[in-house]
Design a protein around this motif. Sequence first.
Motif, short mmCIF file in Angstrom:
data_model
loop_
_atom_site.label_atom_id
_atom_site.label_comp_id
_atom_site.label_asym_id
_atom_site.label_seq_id
_atom_site.Cartn_x
_atom_site.Cartn_y
_atom_site.Cartn_z
N ARG A 23 25.56 34.41 73.73
CA ARG A 23 25.65 35.59 72.89
C ARG A 23 27.11 36.01 72.80
N GLN A 24 27.38 36.90 71.89
CA GLN A 24 28.72 37.46 71.81
C GLN A 24 28.61 38.95 71.58
N ALA A 25 29.58 39.66 72.08
CA ALA A 25 29.62 41.12 71.96
C ALA A 25 30.98 41.53 71.46
N THR A 49 21.07 44.04 71.93
CA THR A 49 22.51 44.28 71.79
C THR A 49 22.98 45.48 72.60
N ARG A 50 22.11 46.46 72.78
CA ARG A 50 22.50 47.65 73.57
C ARG A 50 22.74 47.26 75.02
N THR A 51 21.86 46.43 75.58
CA THR A 51 22.04 46.00 76.97
C THR A 51 23.31 45.16 77.11
N GLY A 371 17.97 50.30 78.99
CA GLY A 371 17.26 50.56 77.75
C GLY A 371 16.45 51.84 77.78
N ALA A 372 16.95 52.88 78.45
CA ALA A 372 16.21 54.13 78.54
C ALA A 372 16.06 54.76 77.16
N GLY A 387 19.83 49.62 66.09
CA GLY A 387 20.23 48.35 65.49
C GLY A 387 19.22 47.71 64.57
N GLY A 388 18.16 48.38 64.18
CA GLY A 388 17.22 47.75 63.27
C GLY A 388 16.13 48.71 62.86
#
Length: 866
Positions: A23-25, A49-51, A371-372, A387-388
């Motif tokens: 993955r990439q961030a 993506t949040r994590t 992920g709270a 994100g979606g």
Amino acid sequence: MSNPRRLSRNGVTPLDDFAFQSRQADNPDPDAIGAEAEVQLLTPEGWDTRTIAALVALCGAQPGEQLHAGHVLSELTESLADGDVVEHDELLASLLHREAAPVPALWRGESLPASHGHATIGAEGLTEALHDLNAAEMGQAAANVGARVLAERLEAVALACVNCDGADDECFDPRRNRALARAVRAARRDGAPDPMIERAIARARQGLITPEQGLFATPPAADLPDVQLGGAFFDAVESDSALADGQSARQVMTRLAEAVWTHGKPALHFKDPELSVSPAIVLNLARFIEGQTLDEDGLAYAAHLWGTVAQRQNGALVIAGLGAALTALSLAYDSEAARERAQHVLTILRNECPAPVSLERPDALAAGFVGAESVGVHPPAALDAPGGRQFAQCVNAALSGLSKQEQTIARRHALGAGALAGHSAPWITQLEAAGVDQAGFARIDAALSDGVPLRFAINRWSLGAEVARRCGLSPEHFDEAGPRLLEKLGVDPLEVVAAERYVHGAGRLDDCDTLSPDLRAVFADPAPEARLAMAEACEEALESSASLELALPGSSSIEDLSALITSSARRGLTGLSIRREGDALYDLLNTIEYDTGDSVRRSVIAEERVVERVVEKYVERAAERRKLPDRRKGYIQKSTVGGHKVYLHTGEFEDGELGEIFIDMHKEGAAFRSLMNNFAIAISIGLQYGVPLEEYVDAYLFTRFEPAGDVGGNDSIKHASSILDYIFRELAVSYLGREDLAQTDAHPYDPGGLGNGVEKEKLVREADPASLISKGFSRGQLPDNVVMLGSRSKPDTSDSPVVGTGFEFDPKPASGGSHAGGASVERLEEPAVNYHGDPCPECGHFTVIENAGLLGCDACGWAGKV
């Protein structure tokens, strides 16, 4: 514990139980660019993506770095575990499942701050403390605004000095530098102290433009301690009694409620405040919901495991996701069942965790890693996931008992379709008939998918002027419609609202007819009293503060807030913090900023206000474009700047004011010529919309870029630092009477060539009016009694057209003689000056005169031999 392992297996590393993917961030450094602006890493499949973003920030990844999430987490658990293999494996497995996360300090290997108490004040002396709070808040706001205004004014003073191309004694003297004089007047008008203005000019002499240090130093924020109010205070408020210091309890309560309503502080305590234990671990309760069942054994195991780590670090175990867990279990927040389940869960945590259990707001990065979806005792903040266009996990869990079709209807109701596709409305058919093709609707849908409101997604760029014409909308109305374009096209506003709801959804599920009443209650927004009731139940289970934070809508009144404070105290809560939201005020201000700009012009904006039976009507008119006459006068000036030909064409209004310019150049590339042409169009449009020519002159005078240098063919300007400098010098001399910008009448010791201005008007030698007035424009109707007035005499040798010349008409025709009207008028003639022809080696002006074998510059006073 009967089973020492829960998520890990003996002899197998937890990393082997996960499949990793590349993955990439985004790079946490916003200034990095290029391929190295991203962080490459391997993460377990299923991580969102949040994590990933939280992991990159927590571990301090650098630009271009490549990480393996498993190795990073393994090193972290090595530092947290007490050398026990089982504990290490279980901590690592729990991290990989994102059940919990340490706070950032533990990721960095730092120690947590020691426990500390809260400084509080009572009701006595509270009035003075609230006064200091209001004074400090207003002082900070005033200091920030004043600092920005003062910085702009002082910088304008400095720029007026350094942008001047004259001598030092002129550029730094407001009596001789008009731009500096204007900047000084503006600074003094806005309250800038004279010593600071003087220092700004002195700093400009040293080449320093930025204001002095410390300008943006603001007063310190008010250090107001928390307020502790006991039951006796509220009894005094109800009975309207006086406090020990003589103050009215009701008045003190009113001032306190007003301060909290205005500033969101101070925090309130109704019992003795507890010691504040630093958070160490954030545990997400929602991770222990499987289907619609709570895994109590797994929760107890995790509470003991991570509570041990927190105890070892002298910190607390912070609970997140309580509201999300209740939603996932399909329990209405404002119900007795939800409060009982919350008490049951918190009792398990309190019994199993060796460290203090806290419901305070968790660290944002740690909460993002697990992920709270809710914090503290509050319900989930949103229905959708980041994100979606998807529901949050707790919402999906609550809807899991529905059919796929019912879930799709619920998702469409709350989150919308994200596009117009599938929405049937007559106006969409009309747009198709008017010529909006699939590409046009694709542009609209692309904007809608990014969250752009429908009213702004349908605009002149997505539709096109031809479509508007076919719909009967003129270009002027097209520009003025703005976000009301659909209404201008004849679409009913109710249909627009229906389309927006179809595209963007209702943002709620409590009004979805597909859901049962019990399920709709799960997604209802709880009232403040419901949150107080939940906090009361949680504090009873924890035997400690629930750290309740209330955010009231902007429409809440001071009386509403006062009632909540009283209700919290009567319920026996430990304390709470309250703030009032802006009631969408910031969005409203942005809307006003947009609606009054060029993008959305309104011809008339009117409102009425009644004050003591007096009706005042305020009408705000947008700038209207002043039309030039179809047959207009002006002049053409041919010159050369640094050897480059420049043709300046002007067009004038009926009253002689400048209304348009055209700039033609040769020997330049097509790109430069096109830029100059479009620049002239922009200036012309500004002039026709009422922008003063003086503003353009001040903005573009003294600009420096090539071509630059000597000016030929102009009788007033002999040197320019750029094309724009020359053009606006010429326009200033011709249309504004700015003789100080002319360079032919300069004082001999004026190297800047700024001149001394016009002391008085003088009659110049007689000239043929036909040479100055366009025969084609006047069509031969030139009066014979024209007396030419000018600001100075011109050499006879100049072959350039005379610009900026005024005309006066004698009421009596000339009857003969050498003057009009029979009056004896003496012509003021000046001897012609024969210049040497070479430029001055000192100042570069072509004002060198030869006299008796010696050379002297008439501009700067230089002297030399032939």
